[in-house]
Design an enzyme around this catalytic site. Structure first.
Site, PDB file in Angstrom:
ATOM      1  N   SER A 250      -9.531   3.470 -15.866  1.00 54.77           N
ATOM      2  CA  SER A 250      -9.218   2.890 -14.564  1.00 54.77           C
ATOM      3  C   SER A 250      -7.782   2.407 -14.557  1.00 54.77           C
ATOM      4  O   SER A 250      -7.098   2.439 -15.579  1.00 54.77           O
ATOM      5  CB  SER A 250     -10.153   1.722 -14.266  1.00 54.77           C
ATOM      6  OG  SER A 250      -9.739   0.592 -15.010  1.00 54.77           O
ATOM      7  N   LYS A 251      -7.378   1.927 -13.373  1.00 58.63           N
ATOM      8  CA  LYS A 251      -6.001   1.458 -13.221  1.00 58.63           C
ATOM      9  C   LYS A 251      -5.642   0.424 -14.280  1.00 58.63           C
ATOM     10  O   LYS A 251      -4.498   0.321 -14.683  1.00 58.63           O
ATOM     11  CB  LYS A 251      -5.827   0.830 -11.837  1.00 58.63           C
ATOM     12  CG  LYS A 251      -5.579   1.849 -10.761  1.00 58.63           C
ATOM     13  CD  LYS A 251      -4.819   1.215  -9.601  1.00 58.63           C
ATOM     14  CE  LYS A 251      -4.660   2.203  -8.470  1.00 58.63           C
ATOM     15  NZ  LYS A 251      -5.553   1.911  -7.354  1.00 58.63           N
ATOM     16  N   ARG A 252      -6.649  -0.360 -14.690  1.00 55.24           N
ATOM     17  CA  ARG A 252      -6.383  -1.397 -15.704  1.00 55.24           C
ATOM     18  C   ARG A 252      -5.924  -0.805 -17.041  1.00 55.24           C
ATOM     19  O   ARG A 252      -5.373  -1.503 -17.872  1.00 55.24           O
ATOM     20  CB  ARG A 252      -7.624  -2.267 -15.911  1.00 55.24           C
ATOM     21  CG  ARG A 252      -7.541  -3.565 -15.124  1.00 55.24           C
ATOM     22  CD  ARG A 252      -8.870  -4.241 -15.041  1.00 55.24           C
ATOM     23  NE  ARG A 252      -9.723  -3.546 -14.066  1.00 55.24           N
ATOM     24  CZ  ARG A 252     -10.988  -3.218 -14.275  1.00 55.24           C
ATOM     25  NH1 ARG A 252     -11.564  -3.509 -15.407  1.00 55.24           N
ATOM     26  NH2 ARG A 252     -11.684  -2.615 -13.346  1.00 55.24           N
ATOM     27  N   ASP A 253      -6.206   0.472 -17.251  1.00 54.50           N
ATOM     28  CA  ASP A 253      -5.783   1.097 -18.509  1.00 54.50           C
ATOM     29  C   ASP A 253      -4.337   1.543 -18.464  1.00 54.50           C
ATOM     30  O   ASP A 253      -3.867   2.226 -19.375  1.00 54.50           O
ATOM     31  CB  ASP A 253      -6.689   2.293 -18.834  1.00 54.50           C
ATOM     32  CG  ASP A 253      -8.114   1.847 -19.062  1.00 54.50           C
ATOM     33  OD1 ASP A 253      -8.318   1.016 -19.958  1.00 54.50           O
ATOM     34  OD2 ASP A 253      -9.006   2.299 -18.335  1.00 54.50           O
ATOM     35  N   GLY A 254      -3.636   1.167 -17.425  1.00 55.50           N
ATOM     36  CA  GLY A 254      -2.212   1.538 -17.337  1.00 55.50           C
ATOM     37  C   GLY A 254      -2.058   2.803 -16.526  1.00 55.50           C
ATOM     38  O   GLY A 254      -2.607   2.908 -15.439  1.00 55.50           O
TER      39      GLY A 254
END
Ligand code: GLU
Length: 485
Positions: A250-254
């Site tokens: 997801s976006k949280r993974d960069g």
């Protein structure tokens, strides 16, 4: 039956690697089967959809080489069709207006939770009388339109990736909302699961290939196909791309959007190649480095894994480096020019072309990503390179100043350096200082590049010489060498 597949991104964000990978599988399948690949923009979420995301998606797919045969079509331009189809279901008694208020729905869910049941709509407005409907309307309630889902239905399909998948009607959350904010005689905004089916029928999609996160939509959609009197297509749910912790990337993974990978200096070919490998294995004997066309020749769903695929930066970097190392130097130069321009380096892309090409040839073999060429080649572009501490220390070693002076003198007599005369200039430094050639070479690197590591020194020097940057820099280094305490 002719094969027709589609990619149906929602323009609520930039082209995500998961969507792009789904597009790759659709494209490969279409090309392998001699079918058609259709692009449909699912922009019905008016609040979150943005034209710049549509543009980003279209540019990303184009960049990757995932050419489509039809489209893009836009769902917002097809609302009349969806409304007609909702009306058809209402007319057949397969859908109805429900008048529950949000508070009533919340209370229903709370009660279900309290008694340990999964939340679902309990179909309470399925059989309202005309009087009841009139009373609700008189209260000012706005109905939604729900499609009937029978609890005792069993829905099965033979998934191209997962084999037989079966769902029970009672696990689908009760009668589903297919259109919102309707009035007594009009159909409001048709909703996602419904419009997907209407479009897939209308566009004669034969195989719906999409991410596993959509698997829960499929049984509902199959019921809608039946209700709309259409043939159910084949479904294939591709495994998700996972982060290192095994959760959906997801976006949280960069970095997750294709345009970000592009900016970082991955080539379209490498990204497409890596995405294909994320979830599909080539047949025995096929190299891991392949073009989409090569993969299309043997693509089949038999070799698509069921399990999620972990995203692996090392593998991607390795694949990208294979592309960069084998790319024709003209092409590499074209790609690098935009990075050098973005870095603000001063050069003329036309008159410096040969110089830039030699530079690309110099650094190409050490690149894993195009962006790396920016710091790696800085010393060839900027006037004031700056000297690292290690370079300064090297320059201030015993006799280095004398060696540099010897080199400067020889260079002044040899203004145009070539691979033939450069050794003579180096030798002048060795002789002047009476030190080993190794010491001179290390000092020269420090002087010309400001650092102790970097691309091939002689080649770098020739490039600096072509832009008359070597003498000024050697003189600057000499000042440092002479300034030793
Ligand atoms: N619009 C959906 C998405 O972007 C895809 C729907 C589908 O493939 O059926 O995830």
């Amino acid at each position: 039956m002719s094969v027709r597949v589609r990619i149906a991104p929602s323009p609520t964000g930039s082209l995500h690697i998961g969507t792009a990978r789904t597009a790759v599988f659709n494209w490969l399948f279409a090309r392998h089967q001699g079918g058609k690949f259709v692009l449909r923009i699912e922009d019905t979420d008016l609040e979150r959809s943005r034209p710049e995301y549509t543009q980003n998606i279209i540019e990303g797919l184009t960049w990757l080489g995932l050419t489509w045969d039809e489209g893009p079509s836009f769902q917002t331009q097809r609302m009349d069709l969806y409304r007609q189809k909702v009306q058809a279901l209402l007319d057949q008694g397969l859908a109805y207006r429900a008048y529950d208020t949000p508070e009533e729905l919340d209370a229903m869910r709370e009660a279900q939770k309290a008694s340990g049941q999964a939340p679902r709509y309990d179909n309470r407005h399925r059989n309202l009388s005309a009087e009841q409907e009139a009373a609700f309307l008189a209260e000012g309630r706005k109905p939604v339109i729900r499609f009937k889902i029978e609890d005792d239905r069993e829905i099965s399909w033979n998934d191209m990736v997962r084999g037989t998948v079966t769902w029970k009607g009672r696990d689908l959350g009760g009668d589903m909302v297919i259109a919102r904010a309707a009035s007594a005689d009009e159909v409001g905004q048709p909703l996602y699961n419904f419009v997907v089916v209407v479009d897939d029928i209308d566009m004669q999609i034969s195989h719906v290939i999409r991410g596993e996160d959509h698997i829960g939509n499929t049984p509902k959609q199959i019921l809608l196909y039946e209700a709309l009197g259409a043939t159910v297509p084949q479904f294939g749910h591709t495994p998700l791309i996972l982060n290192q912790a095994g959760a959906k990337l997801s976006k949280r993974d960069g970095v997750t959007s294709i345009s970000d990978f592009q900016k970082m200096g991955y080539t379209a070919e490498a990204i497409a190649n890596y995405m294909t490998l994320l979830g599909w294995s080539p047949t025995e004997g096929m190299n891991e480095i392949f073009s989409l066309e090569e993969a299309a020749k043997q693509f089949s769903f038999d070799r698509v894994n069921k399990a999620g695929a972990k995203f692996d930066w090392d593998k991607l970097n390795w694949i990208n480096s294979q592309y960069l190392h084998h790319m024709p130097v003209e092409q590499l130069t074209d790609l690098l020019i935009s990075y050098w321009q973005a870095a603000g380096y001063a050069f003329d892309a036309t008159s410096d072309r040969t110089w830039l090409q030699e530079l690309a040839a110099l650094v190409g073999p050490s690149l894993a990503r195009l962006e790396e060429a920016v710091p790696m080649t800085r010393y060839l572009f900027v006037k004031d390179v700056g000297f690292t501490e290690a370079a300064t220390t090297q320059l201030q070693l015993d006799k280095v100043a004398i060696a540099l002076q010897g080199i400067i003198t020889a260079l002044e007599e040899t203004p145009t350096l070539t691979s033939d005369n450069v050794q003579g200039v180096i030798q002048a430094g060795v002789q002047a200082a009476g030190v080993k050639k190794g010491v001179v070479m290390k000092s020269l690197r420090a002087a010309l590049t400001g650092d102790l590591q970097g691309p091939d020194l002689v080649q770098s020097w020739l490039l600096l010489n072509q832009h008359q940057m070597d003498l000024p820099r050697l003189r600057q280094a000499l000042t440092i060498a002479e300034a030793k305490a």
